[in-house]
Design an enzyme around this catalytic site. Structure first.
Site, PDB file in Angstrom:
ATOM      1  CG  ASP A  89      25.399  45.708  54.878  1.00  0.00           C
ATOM      2  OD1 ASP A  89      26.692  46.526  54.826  1.00  0.00           O
ATOM      3  OD2 ASP A  89      24.751  45.596  54.046  1.00  0.00           O
ATOM      4  CB  SER A 168      43.103  52.104  46.983  1.00  0.00           C
ATOM      5  OG  SER A 168      43.277  51.803  45.590  1.00  0.00           O
ATOM      6  CE1 TYR A 181      37.808  50.616  45.652  1.00  0.00           C
ATOM      7  CE2 TYR A 181      39.855  51.368  44.408  1.00  0.00           C
ATOM      8  CZ  TYR A 181      39.389  50.622  45.456  1.00  0.00           C
ATOM      9  OH  TYR A 181      39.862  49.680  46.347  1.00  0.00           O
ATOM     10  CE  LYS A 185      39.286  51.679  49.066  1.00  0.00           C
ATOM     11  NZ  LYS A 185      38.697  50.999  50.213  1.00  0.00           N
TER      12      LYS A 185
END
Ligand code: NDP
Length: 291
Positions: A89, A168, A181, A185
Site C-alpha cells: 500500500d 488529471s 479530487y 490533482k
C-alpha cells in the site's frame, strides 16, 4: 558569420535528431498502481520498450496477472527485461520504503519513477463524510506521491533519471462534486512544476500527464453513484472532440515519451492526454457556425 550561424543550426538539428530515442533497454522503471488500468498499461508498454519494471499494488491476483502480461510483452518484443512484483500500500510509509529498497536490491538502480496510484471519489461539500473523503484522496493522491518521490530522489540523482506523475484534467478544470479530487490533482501539477525547478539542477526531470476520462475500472469503484466506466465512455464519445474515451495505451505512449531521453529538454510539463476535451465544454448547436 552567416556560415557560422548556418553551421550551428546544422549542428543543432543533428543533435536533436540523434537524441530521439524511445529505448528503455537497461532502464529501471517503478510504476505505482500498476495492478490495474493506466498503471497496468504503462507497465506493459514500457516492458515492450525494454524496461525492467517494478509493478505494485495491493491486489495480489491482479498484480500477478499484470506481471505475466509484462513478461509476455517483453518477450514478444525480443527484450530480456525483467518484472518485479511487490504487493503493498503506497500510502503506508513502510510499504513505500520497501518498494524502493526491493527495486534497488533487485535491479541495482532506478531510472524512472511513475507516480500513478490514485483514488477517485465524487464528493459533495454537503456530505457528512466529506472530511473522510478529503483525508482519503489527499493521502493517496498527494501525500504518498510526495513521500515516494522524496525516497526516490537520491537514486534518481545517481542515474540522472526522471519522474512522471499521473495527474488529471481535473487539476485544470473545476467541476461540482469533484472539488476534492480536483484539488488533490492540482497539488500534483504544482508539485510537478516545482520539482522540475528544484531537481533540474540535479539532472532529474519531473513531468506529468493530465488524462481526461480513460477506460479503466476506476469509475466502477465510485461509491454512492451510478457512475461507471461504460457510462463514462458513452459520455466521452458524445462530448469529446475525438469522439471517444481514452485508453490506457494513450497514457502509456505519453509517459514513454516524457520518461525517454527524447524528452531530455522537457521539464515541468503537465501534458494533457485528453483528445482536446478540456477546451470543448461548450457544444454549439448545429448550424450556428453558418450565422
Ligand atoms: P484504477 O482504479 O484502475 O487503478 C488504480 C491503481 O492504483 C490500482 O493499481 C490500485 O491498486 C492502485 N492503488 C490505489 N490506491 C492504492 C494504495 N493505497 N496503495 C497502492 N496502490 C493503490 O485507476 P486508473 O488506472 O484509472 O487510475 C490511475 C491514475 O490515473 C490515478 O492517479 C487516477 O487519479 C488517474 N486518472 C485516471 C483517469 C481515468 O479516467 N481513469 C483520468 C485522469 C487521471 P490496488 O487496487 O491493487 O491497490
Amino acid at each position: 558569420s552567416s556560415s557560422s550561424s548556418s553551421s550551428s543550426r546544422r549542428n543543432f538539428s543533428q543533435k536533436s535528431t540523434m537524441s530521439i530515442r524511445y529505448d528503455f533497454k537497461d532502464k529501471v522503471v517503478l510504476v505505482t498502481g500498476s495492478s490495474s488500468g493506466i498503471g497496468e498499461g504503462i507497465a506493459i508498454h514500457l516492458s515492450s520498450l525494454g524496461a525492467n519494471i517494478t509493478i505494485t499494488g495491493r491486489n495480489v491476483e491482479r498484480l500477478k496477472r499484470v506481471g505475466e502480461r509484462c513478461r509476455q510483452s517483453s518477450l514478444s518484443s525480443s527484450s530480456s527485461a525483467k518484472v518485479l512484483e511487490i504487493i503493498g500500500d503506497v500510502s503506508k510509509e513502510e510499504d513505500a520504503a520497501r518498494l524502493l529498497n526491493k527495486t534497488i536490491e533487485t535491479f541495482g538502480k532506478l531510472d524512472v519513477l511513475v507516480n500513478n496510484a490514485g483514488a477517485y471519489q465524487i464528493a459533495s461539500i454537503w456530505d457528512d463524510n466529506y472530511m473522510q473523503n478529503y483525508d482519503m484522496m489527499f493521502h493517496i493522491n498527494v501525500r504518498s506521491v510526495v513521500h515516494l518521490t522524496k525516497l526516490a530522489i537520491p537514486y534518481l540523482a545517481k542515474t540522472h533519471g526522471n519522474i512522471v506523475n499521473v495527474s488529471s484534467v481535473s487539476a485544470q478544470k473545476p467541476a461540482a462534486n469533484n472539488t476534492l479530487y480536483a484539488m488533490s490533482k492540482a497539488a500534483i501539477d504544482m508539485f510537478t512544476k516545482s520539482m522540475a525547478l528544484e531537481l533540474g539542477p540535479k539532472h532529474i526531470r519531473c513531468n506529468a500527464i493530465n488524462p481526461a476520462a480513460i477506460r479503466t475500472p476506476i469509475f466502477n469503484k465510485v461509491k454512492n453513484s451510478d457512475l461507471n466506466t461504460d457510462r463514462m465512455a458513452e459520455a466521452a464519445a458524445l462530448s469529446y472532440p475525438v469522439g471517444r474515451i481514452g485508453e490506457p495505451l494513450d497514457c502509456a505512449n505519453a509517459v514513454a515519451y516524457l520518461a525517454s531521453d527524447a524528452a531530455s529538454f522537457i521539464n515541468g510539463v503537465c501534458l494533457l492526454v485528453d483528445g482536446g476535451s478540456v477546451n470543448s465544454a461548450l457544444i454549439m448547436p448545429e448550424g450556428d457556425s453558418k450565422k
